[in-house]
Design an enzyme around this catalytic site. Sequence first.
Site, PDB file in Angstrom:
ATOM      1  N   ALA A 377       0.840  -1.194   0.000  1.00  0.00           N
ATOM      2  CA  ALA A 377       0.000   0.000   0.000  1.00  0.00           C
ATOM      3  C   ALA A 377       0.878   1.247   0.000  1.00  0.00           C
ATOM      4  O   ALA A 377       1.845   1.344   0.752  1.00  0.00           O
ATOM      5  CB  ALA A 377      -0.913  -0.005   1.218  1.00  0.00           C
ATOM      6  N   ASP A 445      20.541  -3.730   4.536  1.00  0.00           N
ATOM      7  CA  ASP A 445      20.407  -2.612   3.591  1.00  0.00           C
ATOM      8  C   ASP A 445      19.616  -1.447   4.186  1.00  0.00           C
ATOM      9  O   ASP A 445      18.846  -0.795   3.490  1.00  0.00           O
ATOM     10  CB  ASP A 445      19.734  -3.123   2.314  1.00  0.00           C
ATOM     11  CG  ASP A 445      19.811  -2.110   1.176  1.00  0.00           C
ATOM     12  OD1 ASP A 445      20.841  -1.433   1.064  1.00  0.00           O
ATOM     13  OD2 ASP A 445      18.833  -1.990   0.414  1.00  0.00           O
TER      14      ASP A 445
END
Length: 567
Positions: A377, A445
Amino acid sequence: MCGAIWRFTRRRAQSVCLLLAFLSVLLHLLLVFLTLSTYQPPCEPQSHLPRKTIRDLIQPHTNQSEDVHRRNPDTGASGPAQSVGALRDKPAPLLKPDATVKQQQQQQQQQPVGGAPLNPRVGSTSGPMLPAEAEGGLLLQPQPQPQPNLTMLEALWSHPLYNLPSPVLEEDDWLLRFKPKVKENELDSPQWVSAEGYDPVHINGDVETHPAWLRFHLAITRWQLYDRADPNLLLLEDQLASDKIVSAVQKTGGTQLKLVMSFPNYGQALFKPMKQERHEETNYNLYYFSDFERHNAEIAAYHLDRVLGFRRVPPVVGRLVDVIKEIKDITTDGKLARTFFNSPVGNSCFYGQCSYYCSTEHAVCGQPQALEASLAAMLPDLSLAPRRAWRSPWRRSYSRSKLAQWETEKNYCDTVKKTPPYDQGTRLVDVIDMAVLDFLMSNMDRHHYETFEKFGNDTFLIHLDNGRAFGRFSKDEPSILAPLEQCCRIRRSTLKKLQLLCSPQLRLSDVMRASLSQDPLAAVAPLLSEPHLAALDRRLAKVLEVVARCQEQHSDTVFDDIPDYPG
């Protein structure tokens, strides 16, 4: 007389030698002819090997201590969910040693779009496989998986730790507020005219009439992205999984392929395609900044964030997307459209344009058109809710030779504690919460994080971009826990939940298995393989070990954010 006899003998010897040479060449030619005319299979199955040896050949290698967990890895082969039940009722595929590429291509082309053809990279469509001897080849037999226990998930949600009273919300604690009145002349303006393929726009003050994505935006507060008990969350997930896609364009920025999908009700989702099989581990020779982004990692990160009680990852759902009908045929992105092609086995592929892995060698392919993907979303538009990107104090160097400052300075956290915004409020323990999440899913990351500008420094961190998580299950990366180890600080609510998820009754791996089973793609194959789930338990124990060492050395390790909670 002697000279004549010598010359005759010499000519006779030469004739004999020539005859022998001719016969030798003839025999060699005959041998070559017989060799070429004899059928030799390209790859003889090693059916005489013991079962354990064959299993080791077809599975990723892990260390010896995890041998018990790698008996049931998940192949993660993709295929449309509606065909999975029929496929599991069929006998397991027989791998013939003399199967030709042409026959395999014909089998691929005979599969309809709605079917689930064999995954060319794995060779199966369901569950982990173990070989058994069969006439003419190896018969792959699915092995049973632990069944998700939804009762355990319900028990977790009903626990007092997950039902603590929420802070009282003031007017400024809501990210967006609905405009109470819209003038009639504003409704007649072009911005409210529905485009082709989209639903008509109806603006009113009744929240129940708003689409699920708008209700999600309006429910964001200073403390969380969503309320776990909000019934709109299920509606939003259902929209992401099933609503018609009316537009697909490539997202600008980033290093790997991402698309922005639009729905008829003007909702949008971030699309990340399947790049790697669920059972595969990241290549050990790759640096963390060169790793693939995995669709199932985005989905699993959303579930793990929710299980930990953070609610800082936007809702993400798995979906099977038709590469042709839902991307190529509807895209208005000319650069994206030019990258579509058909693979040698007839699968529809594309690669887009990006910094890493956007080429024909790293193309994304359907089977033949059905492609697994994650749809997340979208957060409110930046024009409505600006966000600030913060460089993580424990950001890695992203260099093959240099180390970051926190990797070389012993008292690095003392410097961070004196630097705004980490010198006051909850920002430091927020970063440590994020480090715990990243360590559990092995995400190296995390170079930046974001917050909503409206809330200043007194708010939560948004855990975005988790595609490089869950790359390895056989190795833990202790450096991800550097914020916790160096600062020796953790929320009491976080610590209590970690201890709860370490108990046999509510083990983290079991709870995650149950939670992930509710995703639509779980009908194709479990989102996380069993070795990845086992790694969650192992890493959780290591987090608690670090906290225990900190408590032995420091009296202020636990930041009490739930003073009214007993225990």
